[in-house]
Motif scaffolding. Structure first.
Motif, PDB file in Angstrom:
ATOM      1  N   LEU A 172      -3.673   7.016   6.966  1.00 41.87           N
ATOM      2  CA  LEU A 172      -3.144   6.607   5.660  1.00 41.87           C
ATOM      3  C   LEU A 172      -2.201   7.681   5.103  1.00 41.87           C
ATOM      4  CD1 LEU A 172      -6.476   5.245   4.155  1.00 41.87           C
ATOM      5  CD2 LEU A 172      -4.431   3.892   4.641  1.00 41.87           C
ATOM      6  N   ILE A 173      -2.621   8.928   5.256  1.00 42.26           N
ATOM      7  CA  ILE A 173      -1.803  10.015   4.706  1.00 42.26           C
ATOM      8  C   ILE A 173      -0.520  10.171   5.516  1.00 42.26           C
ATOM      9  CG2 ILE A 173      -1.752  12.488   4.211  1.00 42.26           C
ATOM     10  CD1 ILE A 173      -4.688  12.338   3.553  1.00 42.26           C
ATOM     11  N   LEU A 174      -0.667  10.013   6.824  1.00 41.46           N
ATOM     12  CA  LEU A 174       0.497  10.143   7.701  1.00 41.46           C
ATOM     13  C   LEU A 174       1.545   9.092   7.368  1.00 41.46           C
ATOM     14  CD1 LEU A 174       1.013  12.171   9.873  1.00 41.46           C
ATOM     15  CD2 LEU A 174       0.311  10.494  11.588  1.00 41.46           C
ATOM     16  N   ASN A 175       1.060   7.922   7.046  1.00 38.71           N
ATOM     17  CA  ASN A 175       1.906   6.810   6.615  1.00 38.71           C
ATOM     18  C   ASN A 175       2.809   7.266   5.459  1.00 38.71           C
ATOM     19  OD1 ASN A 175       2.621   4.217   6.556  1.00 38.71           O
ATOM     20  ND2 ASN A 175       0.828   3.444   5.435  1.00 38.71           N
ATOM     21  N   THR A 176       2.195   7.925   4.491  1.00 40.22           N
ATOM     22  CA  THR A 176       2.928   8.383   3.312  1.00 40.22           C
ATOM     23  C   THR A 176       3.867   9.535   3.681  1.00 40.22           C
ATOM     24  OG1 THR A 176       0.977   7.786   2.056  1.00 40.22           O
ATOM     25  CG2 THR A 176       2.617   9.092   0.910  1.00 40.22           C
ATOM     26  N   ILE A 177       3.355  10.464   4.499  1.00 39.70           N
ATOM     27  CA  ILE A 177       4.201  11.603   4.884  1.00 39.70           C
ATOM     28  C   ILE A 177       5.450  11.104   5.625  1.00 39.70           C
ATOM     29  CG2 ILE A 177       4.338  13.648   6.370  1.00 39.70           C
ATOM     30  CD1 ILE A 177       1.465  14.285   5.666  1.00 39.70           C
ATOM     31  N   SER A 178       5.263  10.111   6.519  1.00 38.78           N
ATOM     32  CA  SER A 178       6.419   9.594   7.272  1.00 38.78           C
ATOM     33  C   SER A 178       7.451   9.004   6.314  1.00 38.78           C
ATOM     34  CB  SER A 178       5.997   8.497   8.248  1.00 38.78           C
ATOM     35  OG  SER A 178       4.922   8.919   8.987  1.00 38.78           O
ATOM     36  N   ALA A 179       6.957   8.235   5.317  1.00 37.52           N
ATOM     37  CA  ALA A 179       7.883   7.627   4.356  1.00 37.52           C
ATOM     38  C   ALA A 179       8.661   8.704   3.601  1.00 37.52           C
ATOM     39  CB  ALA A 179       7.113   6.743   3.384  1.00 37.52           C
ATOM     40  N   ILE A 180       7.963   9.782   3.240  1.00 39.45           N
ATOM     41  CA  ILE A 180       8.622  10.868   2.509  1.00 39.45           C
ATOM     42  C   ILE A 180       9.682  11.516   3.393  1.00 39.45           C
ATOM     43  CG2 ILE A 180       8.285  13.180   1.552  1.00 39.45           C
ATOM     44  CD1 ILE A 180       5.533  12.248   0.616  1.00 39.45           C
ATOM     45  N   GLU A 181       9.331  11.716   4.653  1.00 39.44           N
ATOM     46  CA  GLU A 181      10.287  12.391   5.531  1.00 39.44           C
ATOM     47  C   GLU A 181      11.555  11.560   5.718  1.00 39.44           C
ATOM     48  OE1 GLU A 181       7.806  13.847   8.668  1.00 39.44           O
ATOM     49  OE2 GLU A 181       7.439  15.666   7.488  1.00 39.44           O
ATOM     50  N   ILE A 182      11.381  10.250   5.799  1.00 38.47           N
ATOM     51  CA  ILE A 182      12.566   9.384   5.914  1.00 38.47           C
ATOM     52  C   ILE A 182      13.430   9.531   4.650  1.00 38.47           C
ATOM     53  CG2 ILE A 182      13.339   6.965   5.992  1.00 38.47           C
ATOM     54  CD1 ILE A 182      10.881   6.469   7.825  1.00 38.47           C
ATOM     55  N   GLN A 183      12.749   9.534   3.496  1.00 39.34           N
ATOM     56  CA  GLN A 183      13.467   9.689   2.230  1.00 39.34           C
ATOM     57  C   GLN A 183      14.231  11.013   2.177  1.00 39.34           C
ATOM     58  OE1 GLN A 183      13.650   7.633  -0.456  1.00 39.34           O
ATOM     59  NE2 GLN A 183      12.468   6.064   0.605  1.00 39.34           N
ATOM     60  N   LEU A 184      13.553  12.056   2.683  1.00 39.27           N
ATOM     61  CA  LEU A 184      14.198  13.371   2.624  1.00 39.27           C
ATOM     62  C   LEU A 184      15.367  13.455   3.598  1.00 39.27           C
ATOM     63  CD1 LEU A 184      11.066  15.692   2.305  1.00 39.27           C
ATOM     64  CD2 LEU A 184      12.790  15.243   0.553  1.00 39.27           C
ATOM     65  N   ASP A 185      15.222  12.758   4.754  1.00 42.47           N
ATOM     66  CA  ASP A 185      16.284  12.806   5.762  1.00 42.47           C
ATOM     67  C   ASP A 185      17.477  11.936   5.374  1.00 42.47           C
ATOM     68  OD1 ASP A 185      14.835  14.545   7.174  1.00 42.47           O
ATOM     69  OD2 ASP A 185      14.065  13.117   8.655  1.00 42.47           O
ATOM     70  N   TYR A 186      17.160  10.762   4.765  1.00 44.84           N
ATOM     71  CA  TYR A 186      18.244   9.817   4.424  1.00 44.84           C
ATOM     72  C   TYR A 186      18.154   9.405   2.963  1.00 44.84           C
ATOM     73  CZ  TYR A 186      17.881   9.392   9.490  1.00 44.84           C
ATOM     74  OH  TYR A 186      17.790   9.666  10.826  1.00 44.84           O
ATOM     75  N   PRO A 187      18.314  10.313   2.037  1.00 48.33           N
ATOM     76  CA  PRO A 187      18.122   9.967   0.617  1.00 48.33           C
ATOM     77  C   PRO A 187      19.100   8.897   0.124  1.00 48.33           C
ATOM     78  CG  PRO A 187      19.022  12.186   0.846  1.00 48.33           C
ATOM     79  CD  PRO A 187      18.744  11.704   2.222  1.00 48.33           C
ATOM     80  N   GLU A 188      20.338   8.920   0.658  1.00 44.84           N
ATOM     81  CA  GLU A 188      21.349   7.990   0.130  1.00 44.84           C
ATOM     82  C   GLU A 188      21.024   6.531   0.425  1.00 44.84           C
ATOM     83  OE1 GLU A 188      22.392   9.184   4.215  1.00 44.84           O
ATOM     84  OE2 GLU A 188      21.660  10.194   2.442  1.00 44.84           O
ATOM     85  N   ASP A 189      20.205   6.272   1.524  1.00 44.81           N
ATOM     86  CA  ASP A 189      19.897   4.884   1.896  1.00 44.81           C
ATOM     87  C   ASP A 189      19.136   4.140   0.808  1.00 44.81           C
ATOM     88  OD1 ASP A 189      21.070   5.521   4.155  1.00 44.81           O
ATOM     89  OD2 ASP A 189      19.308   5.397   5.473  1.00 44.81           O
ATOM     90  N   GLU A 190      18.400   4.871   0.000  1.00 46.56           N
ATOM     91  CA  GLU A 190      17.621   4.193  -1.037  1.00 46.56           C
ATOM     92  C   GLU A 190      18.293   4.278  -2.396  1.00 46.56           C
ATOM     93  OE1 GLU A 190      14.842   2.413  -0.806  1.00 46.56           O
ATOM     94  OE2 GLU A 190      14.896   2.649   1.375  1.00 46.56           O
ATOM     95  N   GLY A 191      19.550   4.665  -2.403  1.00 48.28           N
ATOM     96  CA  GLY A 191      20.288   4.770  -3.659  1.00 48.28           C
ATOM     97  C   GLY A 191      19.588   5.696  -4.634  1.00 48.28           C
ATOM     98  N   GLY A 192      18.910   6.752  -4.110  1.00 48.29           N
ATOM     99  CA  GLY A 192      18.264   7.731  -4.976  1.00 48.29           C
ATOM    100  C   GLY A 192      16.863   7.344  -5.403  1.00 48.29           C
ATOM    101  N   LEU A 193      16.444   6.103  -5.141  1.00 45.40           N
ATOM    102  CA  LEU A 193      15.097   5.680  -5.551  1.00 45.40           C
ATOM    103  C   LEU A 193      14.126   5.834  -4.394  1.00 45.40           C
ATOM    104  CD1 LEU A 193      15.410   2.423  -7.678  1.00 45.40           C
ATOM    105  CD2 LEU A 193      14.412   4.619  -8.349  1.00 45.40           C
ATOM    106  N   ALA A 194      13.206   6.773  -4.539  1.00 41.54           N
ATOM    107  CA  ALA A 194      12.315   7.046  -3.422  1.00 41.54           C
ATOM    108  C   ALA A 194      11.198   6.001  -3.359  1.00 41.54           C
ATOM    109  CB  ALA A 194      11.719   8.434  -3.607  1.00 41.54           C
ATOM    110  N   TYR A 195      11.028   5.380  -2.177  1.00 45.52           N
ATOM    111  CA  TYR A 195       9.863   4.511  -2.006  1.00 45.52           C
ATOM    112  C   TYR A 195       8.819   5.265  -1.188  1.00 45.52           C
ATOM    113  CZ  TYR A 195       6.451   1.364  -0.273  1.00 45.52           C
ATOM    114  OH  TYR A 195       5.227   0.824   0.041  1.00 45.52           O
TER     115      TYR A 195
END
Ligand code: GTP
Ligand code: MG
Length: 454
Positions: A172-195
């Protein structure tokens, strides 16, 4: 870190059964080459060299220097990567004569084995990936279990119930960490809104809270509970002590002050190990021996988990015990008993439990109340993952704190790369529980408490 250097490459030997005269005893060896070395001092050398994993082989152990037969034995052979330690190993089932055992162990030392340190076989199992740290801890718990329940709960842990739960939380935690890492690597893809999947974190927290809630139960079954029978002289303490033990251990008489020093014994209350104390009755005394006995009663009461206080029901509460009684009433772990309710006209007032040791009245109710106080309303799990290790509890609590810090940070809009540290720390706590992250200190602490030969 001073002493901890269990080498996993050399050959170790230890007696796995107690150093005491017995019908049979087991000597254990482990390490690369242990099967060949054992074969060198075995009458049927080739049989052992060709023995399959998990096989039993009959023969004699020979003196490595003189060739003399030392004992008639069975040798079990375990081949890497199977078997308990994950290494080549042997177990020698021999006769339990102390001089005989010493000779065989010295013989092994003459051919290159060294004495195993405490828990070294289990340490090798951990080091070779046969078990995680929660299972390794369970091994010693099984050996030292004081009741059927404690042994069953430890067996659950050995079969991986804690490890499986921790692995679920990790996912469960890894799930969240992976999502964060994607956000950190590609912040522009989410238009600045972190999911970030916060649900997973909440679920992980719930599972950790569930595991933590089992700790009280786990400790109760592991360590047992100290219960003291106290009260004025002649109240019936020794009679109740004997009833719990189902034997006449303590002297009972109508003479006041019969019990002068305390007595203690282990009993089982529905599988809970209870260390129960019969004590010297409390009263004013000028007798120096009795005064010392009463002092000891006070000490034991100060360190008790539960105080069962008996009032002689045929006499009622005496004025000289009122102070003590009122003080004890404030304690949460106090059970007031009104004794001798078999005597005509004697019945317990509302806030007392009535008891008659003579007619066995009131015992089930007393035992029920003891269980309530022991578990403090905690759920008593059946066939479930129950933790009893302080190490695991501390790490789970730390993990929970980190997860909450992470969620609060997210809610407050703290930068993602900063809150990411908290959730990674939470993950590290779980890694420490199972042993992927570990230090020599942790390992020494754990394995030094093991028996030699385990
Ligand atoms: N009728 C009746 N007598 C009891 C009961 N329990 C104990 N007695 C009697 O009470 C007397 C004192 O009992 P003990 O168990 O020795 O009391 P104690 O509290 O250990 O006394 P001290 O060791 O002197 O502090 C004995 O004569 C017992 O037989 C009971 O349930 N009913
Ligand atoms: Mg007594």
């Amino acid at each position: 870190m001073k002493n901890f250097n269990y080498d996993t490459d050399d050959l170790v030997v230890a007696l796995a059964t107690p150093w005491a005269e017995s019908a049979l005893a087991i000597i254990r060896t482990s390490g690369k080459g242990s099967i060949e070395r054992t074969a060198d001092i075995f009458t049927n050398r080739d049989t052992l060299l060709n023995a399959k994993h998990n096989s039993m082989n009959y023969g004699f152990i020979l003196d490595s220097k003189t060739g003399e037969r030392l004992d008639e034995v069975l040798v079990a052979v375990f081949r890497a990567p199977n078997g308990y330690t994950g290494q080549d190993s042997t177990e020698i089932y021999c006769h339990g004569s102390l001089p005989g055992l010493k000779k065989i162990i010295d013989n092994f030392k003459n051919i290159g084995f060294r004495n195993a340190s405490p828990g070294e076989f289990t340490f090798r199992a951990f080091a070779s990936g046969k078990m995680d740290l929660t299972r390794a801890e369970a091994v010693q718990d099984i050996v030292s279990a004081k009741s059927n329940e404690a042994q069953s709960l430890a067996l659950n842990r050995l079969s991986g119930k804690i490890e499986n739960k921790i692995n679920e939380v990790k996912k469960l935690i890894l799930n969240t960490i992976s999502a964060i890492e994607i956000q950190l690597d590609y912040p522009e893809d989410e238009g600045g809104l972190a999911y970030v999947p916060i649900d997973s974190v909440l679920k992980a927290e719930g599972m950790i809270e569930g595991l933590l809630s089992t700790y009280t139960t786990g400790r109760v079954y592991k360590d047992g509970v100290k219960v003291v029978l106290a009260g004025k002289t002649n109240a019936g303490k020794s009679s109740l002590f004997n009833l719990f033990l189902r034997e006449d251990r303590s002297i009972v008489s109508e003479v006041h002050g019969t019990t002068r020093d305390y007595l203690e014994s282990w009993i089982s209350l529905g599988g809970i190990p209870i260390r129960i104390f019969d004590t010297a009755g409390l009263r004013e005394s000028t007798d120096s021996v009795e005064i010392e006995g009463i002092k000891r009663t006070q000490n034991i009461m100060d360190n008790a988990d539960i105080i069962i206080y008996l009032v002689d029901g045929s006499l009622g509460l005496a004025s000289e015990e009122l102070d003590t009684f009122n003080k004890l009433k404030e304690e949460s772990s106090f059970i007031p008993l009104w004794s001798k309710i078999d005597i005509e006209g004697v019945s317990a007032p509302a806030d007392f439990y009535g008891i008659s040791t003579q007619n066995h009245i009131g015992v089930p109710e007393l035992e029920e109340r003891m269980k309530e106080l022991i578990f403090k309303g905690n759920y008593i799990p059946n066939n479930d993952a129950v933790i009893d290790s302080e190490r695991q509890k501390d790490l789970l609590e730390k993990c929970l704190i980190e997860l909450r810090l992470f969620r609060n940070g997210m809610a407050d809009g703290v930068a993602l790369d900063l809150v990411a540290q908290d959730i990674k720390e939470a993950m590290d706590c779980l890694g420490e529980i199972t042993g992927e992250i570990t230090t020599d200190d942790i390992l020494e602490n754990m394995f030094s408490n093991f028996c030699v030969g385990k």
